[in-house]
Design a protein around this motif. Structure first.
Motif, PDB file in Angstrom:
ATOM      1  N   PRO A  95       0.786  -1.240   0.000  1.00  0.00           N
ATOM      2  CA  PRO A  95       0.000   0.000   0.000  1.00  0.00           C
ATOM      3  C   PRO A  95       0.814   1.285   0.000  1.00  0.00           C
ATOM      4  O   PRO A  95       0.373   2.288  -0.559  1.00  0.00           O
ATOM      5  N   ASP A  96       2.007   1.277   0.596  1.00  0.00           N
ATOM      6  CA  ASP A  96       2.794   2.509   0.655  1.00  0.00           C
ATOM      7  C   ASP A  96       3.764   2.666  -0.524  1.00  0.00           C
ATOM      8  O   ASP A  96       4.562   3.601  -0.557  1.00  0.00           O
ATOM      9  N   PHE A  97       3.694   1.782  -1.515  1.00  0.00           N
ATOM     10  CA  PHE A  97       4.554   1.876  -2.692  1.00  0.00           C
ATOM     11  C   PHE A  97       4.155   3.117  -3.508  1.00  0.00           C
ATOM     12  O   PHE A  97       2.967   3.370  -3.701  1.00  0.00           O
ATOM     13  N   PRO A  98       5.136   3.870  -4.039  1.00  0.00           N
ATOM     14  CA  PRO A  98       4.810   5.043  -4.875  1.00  0.00           C
ATOM     15  C   PRO A  98       4.322   4.603  -6.266  1.00  0.00           C
ATOM     16  O   PRO A  98       5.101   4.481  -7.208  1.00  0.00           O
ATOM     17  N   GLN A  99       3.039   4.377  -6.391  1.00  0.00           N
ATOM     18  CA  GLN A  99       2.462   3.799  -7.601  1.00  0.00           C
ATOM     19  C   GLN A  99       2.712   4.629  -8.861  1.00  0.00           C
ATOM     20  O   GLN A  99       2.751   4.083  -9.964  1.00  0.00           O
ATOM     21  N   GLN A 100       2.922   5.909  -8.716  1.00  0.00           N
ATOM     22  CA  GLN A 100       3.108   6.786  -9.876  1.00  0.00           C
ATOM     23  C   GLN A 100       4.380   6.462 -10.661  1.00  0.00           C
ATOM     24  O   GLN A 100       4.500   6.844 -11.817  1.00  0.00           O
ATOM     25  N   ILE A 101       5.321   5.721 -10.085  1.00  0.00           N
ATOM     26  CA  ILE A 101       6.542   5.384 -10.825  1.00  0.00           C
ATOM     27  C   ILE A 101       6.370   4.155 -11.719  1.00  0.00           C
ATOM     28  O   ILE A 101       7.207   3.883 -12.569  1.00  0.00           O
ATOM     29  N   LEU A 102       5.280   3.425 -11.544  1.00  0.00           N
ATOM     30  CA  LEU A 102       5.036   2.235 -12.355  1.00  0.00           C
ATOM     31  C   LEU A 102       4.439   2.627 -13.700  1.00  0.00           C
ATOM     32  O   LEU A 102       3.710   3.612 -13.790  1.00  0.00           O
ATOM     33  N   PRO A 103       4.726   1.856 -14.743  1.00  0.00           N
ATOM     34  CA  PRO A 103       4.143   2.161 -16.051  1.00  0.00           C
ATOM     35  C   PRO A 103       2.620   2.076 -15.998  1.00  0.00           C
ATOM     36  O   PRO A 103       2.069   1.102 -15.483  1.00  0.00           O
ATOM     37  N   GLU A 104       1.956   3.095 -16.525  1.00  0.00           N
ATOM     38  CA  GLU A 104       0.495   3.147 -16.459  1.00  0.00           C
ATOM     39  C   GLU A 104      -0.183   2.127 -17.355  1.00  0.00           C
ATOM     40  O   GLU A 104      -1.362   1.845 -17.166  1.00  0.00           O
ATOM     41  N   ASP A 105       0.548   1.568 -18.302  1.00  0.00           N
ATOM     42  CA  ASP A 105      -0.082   0.611 -19.217  1.00  0.00           C
ATOM     43  C   ASP A 105       0.101  -0.834 -18.774  1.00  0.00           C
ATOM     44  O   ASP A 105      -0.233  -1.751 -19.512  1.00  0.00           O
ATOM     45  N   GLU A 106       0.613  -1.046 -17.562  1.00  0.00           N
ATOM     46  CA  GLU A 106       0.729  -2.398 -17.010  1.00  0.00           C
ATOM     47  C   GLU A 106      -0.251  -2.566 -15.864  1.00  0.00           C
ATOM     48  O   GLU A 106      -0.628  -1.601 -15.204  1.00  0.00           O
ATOM     49  N   GLY A 107      -0.650  -3.813 -15.615  1.00  0.00           N
ATOM     50  CA  GLY A 107      -1.582  -4.097 -14.536  1.00  0.00           C
ATOM     51  C   GLY A 107      -0.976  -3.805 -13.171  1.00  0.00           C
ATOM     52  O   GLY A 107       0.247  -3.793 -13.007  1.00  0.00           O
ATOM     53  N   ALA A 117      -6.044  -6.432  -4.104  1.00  0.00           N
ATOM     54  CA  ALA A 117      -7.064  -5.968  -5.042  1.00  0.00           C
ATOM     55  C   ALA A 117      -6.368  -5.518  -6.317  1.00  0.00           C
ATOM     56  O   ALA A 117      -5.276  -4.936  -6.272  1.00  0.00           O
ATOM     57  N   ILE A 118      -7.001  -5.796  -7.429  1.00  0.00           N
ATOM     58  CA  ILE A 118      -6.480  -5.317  -8.711  1.00  0.00           C
ATOM     59  C   ILE A 118      -6.957  -3.876  -8.875  1.00  0.00           C
ATOM     60  O   ILE A 118      -8.154  -3.612  -8.953  1.00  0.00           O
ATOM     61  N   LEU A 119      -6.002  -2.948  -8.895  1.00  0.00           N
ATOM     62  CA  LEU A 119      -6.331  -1.536  -9.075  1.00  0.00           C
ATOM     63  C   LEU A 119      -6.403  -1.174 -10.553  1.00  0.00           C
ATOM     64  O   LEU A 119      -7.139  -0.270 -10.942  1.00  0.00           O
ATOM     65  N   ARG A 120      -5.590  -1.865 -11.337  1.00  0.00           N
ATOM     66  CA  ARG A 120      -5.557  -1.610 -12.775  1.00  0.00           C
ATOM     67  C   ARG A 120      -5.383  -2.954 -13.465  1.00  0.00           C
ATOM     68  O   ARG A 120      -4.435  -3.681 -13.188  1.00  0.00           O
ATOM     69  N   GLU A 121      -6.304  -3.282 -14.335  1.00  0.00           N
ATOM     70  CA  GLU A 121      -6.263  -4.556 -15.048  1.00  0.00           C
ATOM     71  C   GLU A 121      -5.073  -4.569 -16.008  1.00  0.00           C
ATOM     72  O   GLU A 121      -4.629  -3.523 -16.484  1.00  0.00           O
ATOM     73  N   ALA A 122      -4.575  -5.760 -16.277  1.00  0.00           N
ATOM     74  CA  ALA A 122      -3.467  -5.922 -17.219  1.00  0.00           C
ATOM     75  C   ALA A 122      -3.926  -5.541 -18.626  1.00  0.00           C
ATOM     76  O   ALA A 122      -5.070  -5.781 -18.999  1.00  0.00           O
ATOM     77  N   LYS A 123      -3.013  -4.955 -19.393  1.00  0.00           N
ATOM     78  CA  LYS A 123      -3.373  -4.597 -20.766  1.00  0.00           C
ATOM     79  C   LYS A 123      -3.492  -5.867 -21.610  1.00  0.00           C
ATOM     80  O   LYS A 123      -2.820  -6.872 -21.334  1.00  0.00           O
ATOM     81  N   PRO A 124      -4.346  -5.828 -22.620  1.00  0.00           N
ATOM     82  CA  PRO A 124      -4.479  -7.001 -23.492  1.00  0.00           C
ATOM     83  C   PRO A 124      -3.163  -7.287 -24.215  1.00  0.00           C
ATOM     84  O   PRO A 124      -2.461  -6.378 -24.636  1.00  0.00           O
ATOM     85  N   ARG A 125      -2.835  -8.547 -24.325  1.00  0.00           N
ATOM     86  CA  ARG A 125      -1.618  -8.981 -25.015  1.00  0.00           C
ATOM     87  C   ARG A 125      -2.012  -9.975 -26.094  1.00  0.00           C
ATOM     88  O   ARG A 125      -3.042 -10.636 -25.989  1.00  0.00           O
ATOM     89  N   PRO A 126      -1.161 -10.114 -27.091  1.00  0.00           N
ATOM     90  CA  PRO A 126      -1.446 -11.149 -28.089  1.00  0.00           C
ATOM     91  C   PRO A 126      -1.439 -12.519 -27.418  1.00  0.00           C
ATOM     92  O   PRO A 126      -0.697 -12.732 -26.451  1.00  0.00           O
ATOM     93  N   PRO A 127      -2.250 -13.452 -27.901  1.00  0.00           N
ATOM     94  CA  PRO A 127      -2.255 -14.786 -27.290  1.00  0.00           C
ATOM     95  C   PRO A 127      -0.886 -15.441 -27.411  1.00  0.00           C
ATOM     96  O   PRO A 127      -0.150 -15.204 -28.366  1.00  0.00           O
ATOM     97  N   LEU A 128      -0.567 -16.244 -26.416  1.00  0.00           N
ATOM     98  CA  LEU A 128       0.673 -17.010 -26.479  1.00  0.00           C
ATOM     99  C   LEU A 128       0.607 -17.964 -27.665  1.00  0.00           C
ATOM    100  O   LEU A 128      -0.463 -18.508 -27.974  1.00  0.00           O
ATOM    101  N   ALA A 129       1.736 -18.185 -28.292  1.00  0.00           N
ATOM    102  CA  ALA A 129       1.789 -19.172 -29.369  1.00  0.00           C
ATOM    103  C   ALA A 129       1.442 -20.533 -28.784  1.00  0.00           C
ATOM    104  O   ALA A 129       1.808 -20.837 -27.644  1.00  0.00           O
ATOM    105  N   PRO A 130       0.714 -21.374 -29.533  1.00  0.00           N
ATOM    106  CA  PRO A 130       0.314 -22.678 -28.995  1.00  0.00           C
ATOM    107  C   PRO A 130       1.480 -23.506 -28.457  1.00  0.00           C
ATOM    108  O   PRO A 130       1.348 -24.146 -27.409  1.00  0.00           O
ATOM    109  N   ALA A 131       2.618 -23.490 -29.125  1.00  0.00           N
ATOM    110  CA  ALA A 131       3.763 -24.269 -28.641  1.00  0.00           C
ATOM    111  C   ALA A 131       4.277 -23.727 -27.308  1.00  0.00           C
ATOM    112  O   ALA A 131       4.627 -24.500 -26.412  1.00  0.00           O
TER     113      ALA A 131
END
Length: 157
Positions: A95-107, A117-131
């Motif tokens: 809770p006391d981590f300075p959240q403003q230093i984290l990239p805003e486009d990451e969960g 609690a999830i404060l910011r959902e992860a950004k959509p990523r391309p699906p993993l390759a089946p292999a």
């Protein structure tokens, strides 16, 4: 009796203690609220280790990178490499981590030792390759089985 100055720091105030508390709350949320299987210190084929790797019932992987403080984040240059190994990527912090230093486009997960609690959902990523998904799923299963049985880690993990 020790005076306050002579006492060792509480585990919760050390870097390792903060990381352990964040991991505990995050793991509880992933397992209990989100019905995921979670492994800590999950070795990736790249040679890196994910702080937490979670697998849901659909076979989707969520990778959690725990940051214990600003210095931990600022000195870490490897975290961008983790995105290629999961369907979702999130940072987990206290809770006391300075959240403003984290990239805003990451969960972002906010956690203490008991809950998260999830404060910011992860950004959509391309699906993993089946292999890659198959290899990760097999690695996850083998490591989980070895840890459960008290055996050693497989050579390929």
């Amino acid at each position: 009796m020790m005076d306050d100055e002579a006492k060792p720091p509480a585990a919760g105030n050390s870097v390792a203690g903060i990381a352990a508390m964040v991991a505990a709350g995050t793991r509880r949320m992933l397992e209990e609220a989100m019905d995921m299987a979670v492994l800590a210190e999950f070795p990736l084929a790249s040679g890196r280790r994910a702080d937490l790797m979670a697998l849901d019932a659909r076979g989707q992987f969520t990778l959690i990178e725990i940051k214990s403080g600003a210095a931990d984040f600022r000195t870490d240059r490897k975290w961008p490499e983790y995105a290629d190994w999961a369907d979702r990527f999130l940072f987990a912090v206290a809770p006391d981590f300075p959240q403003q230093i984290l990239p805003e486009d990451e969960g972002l997960i906010l956690a203490d030792a008991f809950e998260a609690a999830i404060l910011r959902e992860a950004k959509p990523r391309p699906p993993l390759a089946p292999a890659r998904r198959k290899a990760l799923t097999l690695r996850f299963a083998r490591i989980a089985a070895r840890r459960l049985s008290g055996g050693t880690m497989p050579r390929d993990a």
